[in-house]
Design a protein around this motif. Structure first.
Motif, PDB file in Angstrom:
ATOM      1  N   HIS A 179       1.466  -2.258   7.255  1.00 27.06           N
ATOM      2  CA  HIS A 179       0.681  -2.096   8.480  1.00 27.06           C
ATOM      3  C   HIS A 179      -0.807  -1.941   8.137  1.00 27.06           C
ATOM      4  CE1 HIS A 179      -0.459  -0.985  12.518  1.00 27.06           C
ATOM      5  NE2 HIS A 179      -1.016   0.115  12.045  1.00 27.06           N
ATOM      6  N   PHE A 180      -1.108  -1.159   7.105  1.00 29.28           N
ATOM      7  CA  PHE A 180      -2.498  -0.978   6.679  1.00 29.28           C
ATOM      8  C   PHE A 180      -3.097  -2.309   6.225  1.00 29.28           C
ATOM      9  CE2 PHE A 180      -5.618  -0.157   3.334  1.00 29.28           C
ATOM     10  CZ  PHE A 180      -6.507   0.637   4.021  1.00 29.28           C
TER      11      PHE A 180
ATOM     12  N   ASP B 189      -2.101  -5.342   7.029  1.00 30.73           N
ATOM     13  CA  ASP B 189      -2.204  -6.278   8.151  1.00 30.73           C
ATOM     14  C   ASP B 189      -3.445  -6.019   8.999  1.00 30.73           C
ATOM     15  OD1 ASP B 189       0.064  -7.639   7.478  1.00 30.73           O
ATOM     16  OD2 ASP B 189       1.365  -6.608   8.903  1.00 30.73           O
ATOM     17  N   SER B 190      -3.796  -4.764   9.194  1.00 29.42           N
ATOM     18  CA  SER B 190      -4.930  -4.464  10.062  1.00 29.42           C
ATOM     19  C   SER B 190      -6.245  -4.432   9.283  1.00 29.42           C
ATOM     20  CB  SER B 190      -4.706  -3.136  10.778  1.00 29.42           C
ATOM     21  OG  SER B 190      -4.495  -2.109   9.828  1.00 29.42           O
ATOM     22  N   TRP B 191      -6.368  -3.567   8.302  1.00 28.73           N
ATOM     23  CA  TRP B 191      -7.622  -3.400   7.579  1.00 28.73           C
ATOM     24  C   TRP B 191      -7.851  -4.504   6.564  1.00 28.73           C
ATOM     25  CZ3 TRP B 191     -11.072  -0.571   9.747  1.00 28.73           C
ATOM     26  CH2 TRP B 191     -10.684   0.466  10.578  1.00 28.73           C
TER      27      TRP B 191
ATOM     28  N   LEU C  98      -9.510  -7.338   8.377  1.00 25.67           N
ATOM     29  CA  LEU C  98     -10.919  -7.016   8.645  1.00 25.67           C
ATOM     30  C   LEU C  98     -11.749  -7.140   7.373  1.00 25.67           C
ATOM     31  CD1 LEU C  98     -13.044  -6.012  10.647  1.00 25.67           C
ATOM     32  CD2 LEU C  98     -12.435  -3.687   9.958  1.00 25.67           C
TER      33      LEU C  98
END
Length: 56
Positions: free
Chosen positions: A8-9, A11-13, A16
């Motif tokens: 999850h980390f 995939d999101s950060w 970015l």
């Protein structure tokens, strides 16, 4: 840290981070004055290997 939390980390950060990296490299390459540096770097393999060496 469990795999799901790490994924999850990433995939999101991670997305970015890669987006910011892409924008930074693009801005760096298209800045004023970068064209001549890019041309010089592209010509490195084609230069004479003895260029700049004192033939003593």
């Amino acid at each position: 840290m469990e795999y799901d939390n790490l994924r999850h980390f990433a995939d999101s950060w991670g997305l970015l981070y890669l987006l910011i990296l892409f924008v930074a490299v693009t801005v760096f390459m298209f800045r004023p004055g970068a064209k001549q540096q890019a041309i010089d770097a592209a010509q490195i393999p084609l230069r004479d290997s003895d260029e700049g060496v004192d033939p003593k």
